[in-house]
Design an enzyme around this catalytic site. Structure first.
Site, PDB file in Angstrom:
ATOM      1  N   CYS A 438       0.829  -1.215   0.000  1.00 14.67           N
ATOM      2  CA  CYS A 438       0.000   0.000   0.000  1.00 14.67           C
ATOM      3  C   CYS A 438       0.856   1.255   0.000  1.00 14.67           C
ATOM      4  O   CYS A 438       0.932   1.969  -0.990  1.00 14.67           O
ATOM      5  CB  CYS A 438      -0.919   0.006   1.221  1.00 14.67           C
ATOM      6  SG  CYS A 438      -2.248  -1.182   1.144  1.00 14.67           S
ATOM      7  N   GLU A 440       4.074   1.440   2.180  1.00 14.92           N
ATOM      8  CA  GLU A 440       5.168   1.179   3.110  1.00 14.92           C
ATOM      9  C   GLU A 440       6.532   1.318   2.433  1.00 14.92           C
ATOM     10  O   GLU A 440       6.817   0.586   1.482  1.00 14.92           O
ATOM     11  CB  GLU A 440       5.039  -0.229   3.688  1.00 14.92           C
ATOM     12  CG  GLU A 440       3.664  -0.541   4.265  1.00 14.92           C
ATOM     13  CD  GLU A 440       2.771  -1.297   3.297  1.00 14.92           C
ATOM     14  OE1 GLU A 440       1.953  -0.630   2.619  1.00 14.92           O
ATOM     15  OE2 GLU A 440       2.885  -2.514   3.203  1.00 14.92           O
TER      16      GLU A 440
END
Length: 842
Positions: A438, A440
């Site tokens: 997502c 990170e």
């Protein structure tokens, strides 16, 4: 004149055909891998686990069916059917065994399963009883941690049921040396060992497992070379025959050997990407800085005249389509949290190089163009932005955003690089970060980050403050005292911190238990061969072989918690407009509003069960009465008037997301209740914990397990997503919302933050709309915001797509840290996207 190629390139007629073939049918579950894995495991029960893993991987790659789909130029598929998925019983199987007959009809991410496949899997599954990572992890967890999971305080289900994934490997190294280079490196390390070394047994078996795995991959590619040759010999179409012959040559060369051309480099990349997900069921296997490691092959072929920009674009587009061919089946509950068949394969472009110079190149623009051409959910395309990012690239990315597919996501080098350095990365490694899954960040090929290790619902500990640590008549949290007896806001806030600290510690216990289970039962030698310094250390990434080791669980509900605690502080303690007793009563009764039908039925059943356990029964009329009361809410006009008054008081308070200094500062402090305690913990791989502030899409299903909150959020409705303001509460425009979010401490949330915004398409119309849009991003990043992503679609379009999905089969939207086909999402998740604040302009 721009130093970049910026023209729009035409789309090849091949690409729509490939896309159409991909989405013709519902994705299907296949059993081949599960059968082959089990066959191998039955034959190797006396061997070390790392050896068993390598031999099983080799057995799978030798025998699993292979296929070359029509019109493909990049080949290699994990399944016979497009977008199909294999099964990974070594991690967990009981959920699938229980859902085999319902998985094809569930609301989120359904999969077709043939009767033959069901029968095959039901024969395979019994072998795995007592042998899975999930069973071992559960045995390692503290009883209190299991209780907290059962009561939906947090969920570590991502790695509890599945492989870990969430990694970027050394793609560039494989392109340059091939797997023969990796094998030579492992053999050299193996020859350097002495039988008398204290760790000889572990190291030698690991290194041999690396060799076995890499040799299996080379043979697997040779199978594709042979298949392409066979198809070419039988092909009567001269053009396709030539394509198949090229495919055969490519697969004979790579990934065994170094790539010599751009086409070979892309084919080698794809084998790595696909086979990582054949070894393990972990998702978020992210391609990383594709425009950097692919650029030398692109530039060399362009200069030699072997490719044109148009032919290069077609090949890149083919890779984009292939990334959507991979799939994964999750249990029903997890499917709600990851709805949209997403694998979170995050591919990055732009940013800086390791020396701090701008790294944008022509291939960066090709990546943007590929997402424009394909308009598919994968890859989760991200761009790195810094003060030196060329404006031409920003505008090209803004054009992609304007298409409405939710891509790209934008990341701020000026925040992420120093935040990674604060976690121990060197400056050079931090500058070379990419995005995983997502949102990170990590350094590719050196990190085992365990991102997405758990979802922590920050609203649930607040409920425990009001109940003195009791949930469903069970004492699951510390007894922090009767809430009505708390005389100051500090007393109340300290009780919240106590509940948070207790639950964070239990989440760490659960994550560490799962971490140990993966190291013991599912080490991954193929993945480990491509992460530094596993070969040098002689251990897998699961055992701590990577240079950098982290665990990154994410908290969510920041906006709800900020608005809730501010409401308590203001209404109860400062202005004394509402008593704590009345507020607690209003929350228990959901402000008199009733609750959703599904939840009312569930709670009614729990009441009946509790009465039954006391040796009594509830008559049918009583059951109906309980259900109706829950469904309809308060029928007492006086009570309803009191609840309405409390809601009105709450609604009139300032809310996070409107550039209001006091509430924004308060939100920053609230976020610290999650981020600061977490970073004090260690994981079993010798690394540290780092916080993320994002929910993927779990804010919807986990919100459905959460009661009413003092910010006026009704029970069992979605919790705010990421660090975004609560839906509809940011009423002062997108710049004000961005200013508020930027005041959070994005540096401490080094596992990533997620900021969603939604615009009406008219806001980005024309060049002026694009310029205003890029100025918004620059302004937010200048104030040290970390990440932004956007939906550009009207509410009316989404509502119509919900009613008439057959007319919107290709509508892609941004969900959370990923994009997905809107019609593939559950209604609850569709509603969450529809209800986000729609900005009309800047």
């Amino acid at each position: 004149m721009s130093r970049f190629f910026t023209d729009d390139l035409p789309i090849s007629p091949r690409i729509p055909k490939l896309i159409s073939a991909l989405y013709d049918h519902m994705p299907e579950i296949e059993a081949d891998r599960a059968v082959l894995l089990t066959e191998s495991y039955k034959k190797t029960e006396a061997l070390p686990v790392i050896t068993r893993r390598a031999k099983a991987f080799a057995h799978i790659l030798k025998h699993i069916p292979i296929t070359i789909r029509e019109d493909e130029l990049i080949v290699g598929s994990a399944t016979r059917s497009p977008r199909g998925c294999q099964v990974f019983p070594e991690f967990s199987y009981e959920w699938l065994e229980g859902e085999l007959d319902t998985i094809s009809t569930r609301a989120a991410d359904p999969f077709a399963v043939s009767d033959e496949t069901k029968a095959t899997l039901r024969k395979v599954f019994p072998y795995w009883k007592g042998k899975t990572t999930s069973e071992l992890a559960l045995s390692y967890m503290a009883p209190e941690a299991k209780t907290a999971i059962d009561h939906n305080i947090f969920t570590p289900g991502n790695y509890f049921y599945n492989g870990v994934g969430h990694v970027t490997v050394c793609y560039g190294k494989i392109l340059a040396t091939g797997y023969k280079g990796i094998i030579a490196e492992a053999r050299t390390a193996l020859e350097g060992l002495r039988a008398s070394d204290s760790d000889y047994a572990k190291r030698s078996h690991f290194l041999q497992a690396v060799i076995t795995s890499c040799e299996a991959v080379i043979r697997y590619a040779e199978r594709y070379a042979e298949l392409a040759r066979t198809l070419a010999s039988a092909c009567s179409d001269p053009a396709r025959k030539a394509e198949l012959e090229t495919i055969a040559q490519n697969c004979a060369q790579v990934p065994a050997n170094p790539a010599r051309t751009f086409h070979e480099a892309l084919q080698s990349f794809w084998f790595v990407q696909m086979l990582l997900q054949m070894e393990s069921s972990g998702h978020s296997i992210s391609p990383g800085r594709f425009d950097q490691y692919m650029y030398p092959y692109y530039r060399a072929d362009l200069e030699k005249g072997l490719i044109t920009r148009e032919s290069a674009q077609e090949l890149i587009d083919c890779v984009w389509v292939k990334l959507n061919d991979l799939n994964k089946a999750r249990d029903a509950a997890s499917a709600e949290g990851f709805a949209g068949y997403s694998l979170f394969q995050n591919l990055c472009a732009g940013g800086q190089d390791q020396s701090g110079n701008d790294a944008t190149n022509d291939l960066s623009f090709h990546c943007v163009q590929a997402s424009m051409h394909t308009r598919l959910p994968q890859p989760s395309f991200s761009v790195r932005i810094w003060n030196g990012t060329p404006h031409a690239f920003m505008l090209k990315c803004a054009e992609l955003t304007r298409t409405g597919i939710g891509l790209p996501a934008y990341y701020n080098d000026e925040v992420i690089i120093p935040s990674l350095m604060s976690r121990g990365l060197t400056l050079e490694d931090a500058r070379d970060y990419n995005i995983i899954g997502c949102v990170e960040p990590q350094k590719a090929a050196k990190t085992e980050g365990w991102h997405d290790a758990a979802f922590f619902n920050m609203c649930r500990p607040l409920e425990l403050v009001f109940s003195n640590g009791v949930d469903q008549n069970v004492q699951i949290g510390p007894a922090t005292g009767e809430v009505s007896a708390m005389r100051t806001f500090d007393d109340f806030f300290n009780a919240y911190k106590a509940q948070m600290n207790y639950m964070i510690a239990l989440m760490v216990n659960a994550d560490n238990a799962i971490d140990v289970a993966h190291a013991e039962r599912a080490p991954l030698p193929f993945l480990s061969s491509m992460i530094e310094d596993c070969i040098g250390r002689g251990k897998s990434v699961q055992e701590g072989g990577a240079i950098y080791n982290f665990t990154g669980p994410q908290g969510f509900g920041i906006a709800n918690m900020a608005d809730s605690l501010y409401a308590v502080k203001t209404l109860v303690y400062e202005k004394q407009l509402c008593s704590m007793t009345d507020l607690k009563d209003a929350l228990i009764h959901n402000f008199g509003r009733g609750i959703p039908e599904k939840k009312a039925k569930e709670l009614t059943e729990k009441v009946v069960e509790q009465v039954y356990r006391m040796g009594k029964t509830v008559p049918e009329a009583g059951i109906r009465s309980i259900y109706q009361a829950l469904l309809q809410g308060s029928g007492d006009p006086a009570q309803k008037a009191k609840y309405d008054h409390i809601l009105e008081l709450i609604d009139n308070l300032p809310k996070f997301g409107n550039d209001l200094g006091e509430i924004d500062a308060f939100a920053r402090e609230v976020a610290y209740t999650y981020t600061k305690p977490l970073e004090t913990y260690k994981n079993p791989r010798g690394g540290t914990y780092q916080a993320g502030l994002y929910p993927v899409s779990a804010n919807v299903p986990l919100g459905a397990q959460t009661g009413a909150t003092p910010d006026g959020r009704l029970a069992y409705t979605p919790v705010a997503d990421g660090v975004s303001p609560a839906a509809g509460r940011d009423s002062h425009g997108p710049t004000a919302a961005a200013n508020s979010v930027s005041k959070l401490d994005h540096f401490i949330a080094s596992n990533g933050t997620l900021f969603n915004q939604k615009f009406h398409p008219s806001a980005l119309s024309g060049l002026s709309g694009l310029e205003a849009f890029t100025a918004l991003i620059r302004g937010y990043f200048d104030q040290k915001g970390s990440h932004m992503q956007f939906n550009v679609v009207s509410r009316e379009t989404l509502l119509d797509a919900q009613k008439h999905p057959e007319n919107y089969k290709t509508l892609v939207v941004r969900v959370a840290g990923y994009s997905a086909l809107f019609t593939s999402l559950s209604k609850s998740l569709q509603d969450d996207i529809i209800n986000r604040t729609e900005q009309q302009g800047f």
